[in-house]
Design a protein around this motif. Sequence first.
Motif, PDB file in Angstrom:
ATOM      1  N   UNK A  70       0.838  -1.199   0.000  1.00 29.72           N
ATOM      2  CA  UNK A  70       0.000   0.000   0.000  1.00 29.72           C
ATOM      3  C   UNK A  70       0.877   1.254   0.000  1.00 29.72           C
ATOM      4  N   UNK A  71       0.763   2.107  -1.020  1.00 30.88           N
ATOM      5  CA  UNK A  71       1.631   3.299  -1.074  1.00 30.88           C
ATOM      6  C   UNK A  71       1.342   4.307   0.025  1.00 30.88           C
ATOM      7  N   UNK A  72       0.166   4.223   0.648  1.00 27.43           N
ATOM      8  CA  UNK A  72      -0.153   5.172   1.714  1.00 27.43           C
ATOM      9  C   UNK A  72       0.437   4.759   3.053  1.00 27.43           C
ATOM     10  N   UNK A  73       0.865   3.514   3.171  1.00 25.97           N
ATOM     11  CA  UNK A  73       1.513   3.025   4.394  1.00 25.97           C
ATOM     12  C   UNK A  73       3.001   3.330   4.306  1.00 25.97           C
ATOM     13  N   UNK A  74       3.520   4.106   5.238  1.00 28.68           N
ATOM     14  CA  UNK A  74       4.970   4.330   5.231  1.00 28.68           C
ATOM     15  C   UNK A  74       5.683   3.629   6.382  1.00 28.68           C
ATOM     16  N   UNK A  75       4.926   3.165   7.378  1.00 31.95           N
ATOM     17  CA  UNK A  75       5.493   2.418   8.501  1.00 31.95           C
ATOM     18  C   UNK A  75       4.720   1.123   8.666  1.00 31.95           C
ATOM     19  N   UNK A  76       5.431   0.004   8.791  1.00 32.44           N
ATOM     20  CA  UNK A  76       4.805  -1.290   9.067  1.00 32.44           C
ATOM     21  C   UNK A  76       5.145  -1.697  10.496  1.00 32.44           C
ATOM     22  N   UNK A  77       4.103  -1.999  11.271  1.00 30.33           N
ATOM     23  CA  UNK A  77       4.274  -2.516  12.631  1.00 30.33           C
ATOM     24  C   UNK A  77       4.036  -4.017  12.601  1.00 30.33           C
TER      25      UNK A  77
END
Length: 338
Positions: free
Chosen positions: A68-75
């Motif tokens: 997803x291009x809108x996600x910049x951080x993955x937890x």
Amino acid sequence: MSETGREPLRIGVLGAARITERSLIDPARATGHRLVAVAARDRARAEAFAAGHGVERVAGSYAELIADPEVDVVYNPLANGLHGPWNLAALAAGKHVLSEKPSASNAGEAAEVRRAAERAGTVFMEAFHYLFHPVTRRLHELLASGELGELRHVEAVVAIAAPPDTDPRWSLPLAGGALMDLGCYSLHALRMLAPWAGGAPRLAAARAGERAGAPGVDEWLDADLEYPGGATGSARCHMAYDGLDMSIRLVGSRGEATAPNFVLPQLDDRVVIRTPGGERTEHLGTRSSYTYQLEAFAAGVREGTPLPLDADDAVTTMELIDACYRTAGFGPRPRTRI
């Protein structure tokens, strides 16, 4: 905007783990960061999680969330064995990653995560949240100030009541075990004392007990460490304990200090200090260690503020974990394939 005036993080959450409400949802609300998406193996569970916690949308899979291009951080709060594979996938997609500990199943996989972080040029951090709380900072200050004298000995214990037998923490294929889930805190806390002990500790001995019905999985593990300056350390963990113990005790040549719950200091914010001048108790505040952590991580992502935890630190911790397992007669955790 986040409360500091920075552009808020746009966070995607892998899985619908119970820990996430405490470790991320509440801190994100408190600091103004966006929860953009969540994905889980069971879409209905992800939808319920999103509705209950104000996550903006549900992704169809972990891979879809990472893309997803809108996600910049993955937890990544998945089961231990899924940390490495999905950390690698997120980094390959150019995302910043906040991974629950440990970062991988073993040191070899942790080194792969480090290489992936170097290639990505993004921020990778292992979620040892305790390190950011004033309780731990105060313990370090007491050593740095000389009030406790020279460090002589440290004892760290992280022990909880047993999870159900079906819990993934008892699964060897998912890199389970007391050391992976709990003892990593004890070992990490002892590693962080290196500046006041002449350097990093080395493993001197380790003992462990196997969980009945779970071959190869440690129910408890005790590790003895030695520092170059002569101090000794004890790092203990137990995942079928009668009660709860998350304490650390520093013994110096002039005094000692104890934090009854260094892992979750928001539940007990005391530091008890004993010196020849008497005993006193300091209260360092019940604001969540996870909130301090998210603030520090956001500063690293948005402003390039140096972080005390990175992929190098994660590899060093995993090397010590693997050494403990080998010395105690267990093998390092196997990699989980996805």
